[in-house]
Design a protein around this motif. Structure first.
Motif, mmCIF file in Angstrom:
data_model
loop_
_atom_site.group_PDB
_atom_site.id
_atom_site.type_symbol
_atom_site.label_atom_id
_atom_site.label_comp_id
_atom_site.label_asym_id
_atom_site.label_seq_id
_atom_site.Cartn_x
_atom_site.Cartn_y
_atom_site.Cartn_z
ATOM 1 N N GLU A 1 0.851 -1.184 0.000
ATOM 2 C CA GLU A 1 0.000 0.000 0.000
ATOM 3 C C GLU A 1 0.888 1.235 0.000
ATOM 4 O O GLU A 1 1.796 1.342 0.835
ATOM 5 C CB GLU A 1 -0.888 0.006 1.240
ATOM 6 N N SER A 51 1.148 5.527 0.011
ATOM 7 C CA SER A 51 0.442 6.763 0.330
ATOM 8 C C SER A 51 1.438 7.907 0.338
ATOM 9 O O SER A 51 2.647 7.693 0.438
ATOM 10 C CB SER A 51 -0.270 6.646 1.679
ATOM 11 N N ARG A 71 2.867 10.480 -9.939
ATOM 12 C CA ARG A 71 2.912 10.499 -11.403
ATOM 13 C C ARG A 71 4.327 10.296 -11.952
ATOM 14 O O ARG A 71 4.521 9.626 -12.960
ATOM 15 C CB ARG A 71 2.332 11.815 -11.913
ATOM 16 N N TRP A 87 5.073 4.284 -12.403
ATOM 17 C CA TRP A 87 3.702 4.467 -11.958
ATOM 18 C C TRP A 87 2.804 5.058 -13.032
ATOM 19 O O TRP A 87 1.653 4.702 -13.156
ATOM 20 C CB TRP A 87 3.705 5.368 -10.718
ATOM 21 N N ARG A 91 0.813 -2.398 -10.822
ATOM 22 C CA ARG A 91 0.334 -1.368 -9.918
ATOM 23 C C ARG A 91 -1.113 -1.059 -10.233
ATOM 24 O O ARG A 91 -1.555 -1.195 -11.367
ATOM 25 C CB ARG A 91 1.225 -0.117 -10.006
ATOM 26 N N ASP A 92 -1.831 -0.627 -9.197
ATOM 27 C CA ASP A 92 -3.230 -0.255 -9.332
ATOM 28 C C ASP A 92 -3.350 1.198 -8.886
ATOM 29 O O ASP A 92 -3.291 1.484 -7.687
ATOM 30 C CB ASP A 92 -4.101 -1.179 -8.488
ATOM 31 N N ASN A 93 -3.517 2.086 -9.838
ATOM 32 C CA ASN A 93 -3.600 3.515 -9.522
ATOM 33 C C ASN A 93 -4.769 3.837 -8.601
ATOM 34 O O ASN A 93 -4.663 4.629 -7.671
ATOM 35 C CB ASN A 93 -3.730 4.318 -10.805
ATOM 36 N N ALA A 94 -5.909 3.216 -8.882
ATOM 37 C CA ALA A 94 -7.125 3.531 -8.122
ATOM 38 C C ALA A 94 -6.994 3.124 -6.653
ATOM 39 O O ALA A 94 -7.503 3.794 -5.765
ATOM 40 C CB ALA A 94 -8.322 2.846 -8.759
ATOM 41 N N LYS A 95 -6.310 1.995 -6.416
ATOM 42 C CA LYS A 95 -6.182 1.499 -5.046
ATOM 43 C C LYS A 95 -4.856 1.897 -4.414
ATOM 44 O O LYS A 95 -4.595 1.540 -3.255
ATOM 45 C CB LYS A 95 -6.312 -0.022 -5.039
ATOM 46 N N ASN A 96 -4.009 2.605 -5.182
ATOM 47 C CA ASN A 96 -2.676 2.972 -4.682
ATOM 48 C C ASN A 96 -1.941 1.752 -4.130
ATOM 49 O O ASN A 96 -1.432 1.763 -2.990
ATOM 50 C CB ASN A 96 -2.776 4.061 -3.611
ATOM 51 N N THR A 97 -1.900 0.721 -4.940
ATOM 52 C CA THR A 97 -1.292 -0.540 -4.517
ATOM 53 C C THR A 97 -0.300 -1.025 -5.550
ATOM 54 O O THR A 97 -0.551 -0.964 -6.751
ATOM 55 C CB THR A 97 -2.372 -1.607 -4.305
#
Length: 130
Positions: free
Chosen positions: A23, A25, A30, A54, A73-79
């Motif tokens: 995760e 944060s 970008r 990213w 990577r998952d941009n929406a989940k910030n994972t």
């Protein structure tokens, strides 16, 4: 402040598959490169495993990770994720998530240099039993 938190490690059997998550944060990310390193023992050097840009998901892999490892990577989940297939005993290590604001994805030498990565998670242990 960039923060990274890994999960998904544990005790697995040789031949199994495993997906590690991180995760992230403190963005925006970008311009960032995200990656995974691993270390077999506390006093050993960190080994570069894989990285992803990213912004557009361009990836790069260390020599030992080509073929069985997939970073995403998952941009929406910030994972950030690392899938490891057909686990081997030599994959036993602490896996650590890392981030750098620099576009290192096209520079293999820089990718594999831990000093180029200013942000680190605490790691998650993967132990593979044979």
């Amino acid at each position: 402040q960039v923060q990274l938190r890994e999960s998904g490690g544990g005790l697995v059997h040789a031949g199994d598959s495993l997906t590690l998550s991180c995760e992230v944060s403190g963005g925006p990310f970008r311009t960032y490169t995200m990656g995974w390193f691993r270390r077999e023992a506390p006093m050993k050097e960190r080994e570069f495993v894989a990285a992803v840009k990213w912004a557009d998901s361009v990836t790069a892999y260390g020599d030992s990770a080509k073929g069985r490892f997939t970073i995403s990577r998952d941009n929406a989940k910030n994972t950030l994720s690392l899938q490891i297939n057909t686990l081997k005993s030599e994959d036993t290590a602490e896996y650590v998530c890392a981030a750098t604001p620099f576009p290192l994805i096209t520079s293999p030498a820089l990718l594999s240099t831990p000093d180029r990565w200013p942000y680190w998670g605490k790691g998650t242990q993967v132990t593979v039993s044979s």
